[in-house]
Design a protein around this motif. Structure first.
Motif, short mmCIF file in Angstrom:
data_model
loop_
_atom_site.label_atom_id
_atom_site.label_comp_id
_atom_site.label_asym_id
_atom_site.label_seq_id
_atom_site.Cartn_x
_atom_site.Cartn_y
_atom_site.Cartn_z
N PRO A 10 -5.01 -0.73 -2.86
CA PRO A 10 -5.46 0.55 -2.30
C PRO A 10 -5.47 0.58 -0.77
N SER A 11 -5.64 -0.57 -0.14
CA SER A 11 -5.63 -0.62 1.33
C SER A 11 -5.36 -2.05 1.77
N LYS A 20 3.32 -1.09 4.08
CA LYS A 20 2.98 0.28 3.67
C LYS A 20 4.27 1.00 3.34
N GLU A 66 0.87 -1.17 0.00
CA GLU A 66 0.00 0.00 0.00
C GLU A 66 0.90 1.22 0.00
#
Length: 107
Positions: free
Chosen positions: A91-92, A97, A53
């Motif tokens: 996207p999530s 991350k 992400e």
């Protein structure tokens, strides 16, 4: 009874990771799931080694995309074939991350 107690401990440990705001994937020493987080990377649509992400700040890893040999933590070189590992950008809910940077790559 031991297996139930062990499961409770595992769930408690996972809850502590999330409660502390830390990822539950044990990112350490620029490594996740046995994958060194530098080198040649291929972006794929499915069946990736890692789901990633992209976040504007506060990611697990600062990534600098380079056009040379990537040999330091967070330095990634995009390739088509022969990648050290593959990523799928989501996207999530990614396992990792990342924040894309132009300098200061790493943890």
């Amino acid at each position: 009874m031991k297996s139930i107690t062990g499961l409770g401990l595992a769930l408690t440990t996972a809850a502590v990771f999330y409660a502390a705001g830390q990822p539950a994937h044990a990112l350490s020493a620029c490594n996740i799931k046995g994958i060194q987080l530098f080198g040649e990377v291929s972006v794929v649509a499915a069946n990736a080694d890692l789901t990633v992400e992209i976040v504007p700040s506060g990611g697990d890893l600062r990534v600098h995309w380079v056009n040379r040999h990537a040999n330091q933590c967070g330095e990634w070189r995009r390739v088509g074939l022969g990648a050290d590992f593959t990523i799928q950008i989501v996207p999530s809910g990614g396992e990792l991350k990342i924040q894309e940077v132009t300098s200061g790559a790493g943890l």
